[in-house]
Design an enzyme around this catalytic site. Structure first.
Site, PDB file in Angstrom:
ATOM      1  N   GLU A 121      -5.713   1.550  -4.610  1.00  0.00           N
ATOM      2  CA  GLU A 121      -4.983   0.962  -3.496  1.00  0.00           C
ATOM      3  C   GLU A 121      -4.332  -0.344  -3.902  1.00  0.00           C
ATOM      4  OE1 GLU A 121      -7.347  -0.503  -0.285  1.00  0.00           O
ATOM      5  OE2 GLU A 121      -8.670  -1.662  -1.592  1.00  0.00           O
ATOM      6  N   CYS A 159       0.817  -1.225   0.000  1.00  0.00           N
ATOM      7  CA  CYS A 159       0.000   0.000   0.000  1.00  0.00           C
ATOM      8  C   CYS A 159       0.846   1.268   0.000  1.00  0.00           C
ATOM      9  CB  CYS A 159      -0.962  -0.018   1.184  1.00  0.00           C
ATOM     10  SG  CYS A 159      -0.195  -0.002   2.824  1.00  0.00           S
ATOM     11  N   HIS A 211      -2.709   1.172   6.785  1.00  0.00           N
ATOM     12  CA  HIS A 211      -3.047   1.091   5.359  1.00  0.00           C
ATOM     13  C   HIS A 211      -3.221   2.499   4.797  1.00  0.00           C
ATOM     14  CE1 HIS A 211      -4.388  -0.662   1.649  1.00  0.00           C
ATOM     15  NE2 HIS A 211      -5.555  -0.043   1.696  1.00  0.00           N
TER      16      HIS A 211
END
Length: 460
Positions: free
Chosen positions: A435, A370, A423
């Site tokens: 993402e 990420c 994240h």
């Protein structure tokens, strides 16, 4: 009359999904010449209810399996970002150690320079110290003047020698301090690198566990879909399509709920901010009114009203606080302007990676985690970010969800502390994000509420 019982039960079975075995149990073998008894009907109804319960149980089992996968995926994601953080800290510690060593080498070189200068002065002093003795100064013409001159020279030389010694001592102190700092920085770097290796192993184990869980859940889902198809007397393909549709509907409802919760939170925050602003404005207006009243007390021609006083002093009256109706939504409208400049480059880079695999710790060129994806995307946009979601938030400007613009970063954490962030994704507008989600799921563009609403927002 014999055929009426099987016919009735057959009709019930067709409506309920009973199998031939169920029919055999439902039919009363001791009474073939009468219509179905109350017991027959009750048994058939219980069989239908049991089937419905079985279907619901299968679906609950699938939901539970999916929840286990989500838990394992989040644990793997947290472990991966913990490794990224440990690696980032180790890199910083190693850079500090290198800088400390450079300072230490410079201090050591200066110490050697001062040592040589002091040693040379000592040798020179001893060499020039032989001259007229006090007796020679008395017996030789002009000797006394020469002794005094040389004594003055020796005193000056001694003073200079003392100054060089002091510089040498100062350089030695600095060199010792630099050596201590370099050694401490080196130890810190070694410890940080050891921690990074440990976190790397933990991330590897968590990723393997998540991958194993994904395989297990996939196998369990296949088995449960077969069971569901059998219970509903339909094909596995049809059962799969139905289950996929149900899960998609649940996902849409979850996204809508997350969006509504985020909007409610944004409205509440905006309302509280407006109230605070209104209170401050009210206090300021009260202070201004008090000052104006004092000024009026000392003038012979008072102003007509407070508004005129405010106008004459160049200060505007306080604006009333905004109400909930004017609170902004958490995401910009669908007509948000197209991104340009660095933002456009960042989003374009991220879109080019869609479909590429997630690999923990990766930052391209063909796989991503990420923070690796957002780091490289904004690198293409002209801004350097670290490969660590917490540090990306700390090195960006925090914003509210109401201020979101394309190119901003979305963060998920387990608490209200930024240190819990695990994240990050790139916001691209219209409630969508790009993402690198988790092992087994490639880079994708999806709703920012696909999982749950982010709890941190920042602009690089």
């Amino acid at each position: 009359m014999r055929s009426s019982v099987p016919a009735v039960l057959l009709a019930v079975s067709l409506l309920s999904g009973l199998t031939a075995t169920d029919l055999a149990h439902a039919e009363d073998p001791g009474d073939h010449g009468t219509v179905p008894s109350k017991k027959d009907v009750d048994n058939a109804r219980r069989a239908v209810a049991d089937k419905a319960t079985d279907v619901a149980g299968v679906r609950r089992a699938m939901a539970a399996a999916q929840a286990r996968l989500e838990t394992a995926s989040i644990a793997a994601e947290q472990a991966a970002e913990a490794y990224n953080g440990a690696r980032w800290r180790a890199e910083r510690a190693r850079a500090e150690a290198r800088a400390a060593r450079r300072v230490q080498r410079s201090a050591t070189a200066d110490l050697e320079k001062q040592r040589q200068a002091y040693a040379g002065s000592l040798v020179s002093g001893y060499s020039s110290g032989q001259g007229l003795s006090a007796v020679a100064g008395l017996v030789q013409p002009g000797g006394i003047d020469e002794v005094q001159r040389r004594s003055s020279t020796v005193a000056s030389a001694q003073s200079a020698l003392d100054a060089k010694f002091q510089r040498y001592q100062a350089s030695k102190t600095l060199a010792d301090v630099a050596e201590d700092q370099a050694s401490a920085a080196e130890k810190k770097a070694v410890a940080a690198e050891r921690t990074a290796r440990s976190k790397r192993e933990a991330a590897r184990q968590a990723a393997n566990a998540a991958a194993a869980q994904a395989r297990s859940v996939a196998a369990e889902r296949t088995r449960l879909l077969r069971q569901l198809a059998h219970l509903q007397h339909i094909s596995v393909a049809l059962a799969t399509r139905r289950q996929d549709a149900l899960e998609e509907q649940r996902q849409e409802k979850a996204e809508a709920a997350a969006a509504a919760a985020a909007q409610a939170a944004a409205q509440k925050a905006a309302h509280e901010a407006a109230q605070k602003s209104g209170q401050k404005s009210g206090q300021k207006s009260a202070q201004q009114s008090g000052q104006q009243a004092g000024q009026q007390h000392h003038t012979t021609a008072p102003d007509h009203d407070a508004g005129d006083a405010a106008s004459s002093s160049g200060q505007a009256p306080a604006a009333p606080p905004a109400d909930d109706a004017g609170a902004p939504a958490p995401t910009p409208p669908a007509s948000a302007p197209a991104p340009s400049g660095g933002v456009g480059a960042a989003i374009a880079f991220a879109r080019q990676q869609i479909g590429e695999p997630y690999v923990w710790g990766a930052a391209g060129p063909d796989s991503w985690d990420c923070s690796g994806l957002t780091m490289r995307a904004w690198e293409a946009g002209g801004i350097a970010l670290p490969h660590y979601s917490v540090a990306q938030y700390e090195e960006s400007t925090p914003i509210s969800p109401a201020d979101l613009r394309p190119g901003d970063l979305l963060f998920w954490g387990t608490s209200n502390s930024p240190s819990s962030i695990h994240h990050v994704a790139l916001y691209v507008g219209d409630g969508q994000m790009i993402e690198a989600p988790r092992t087994g799921v490639p880079v994708r563009e999806i709703s920012m509420y696909a999982w749950e609403a982010p709890n941190f927002y920042a602009r690089p």
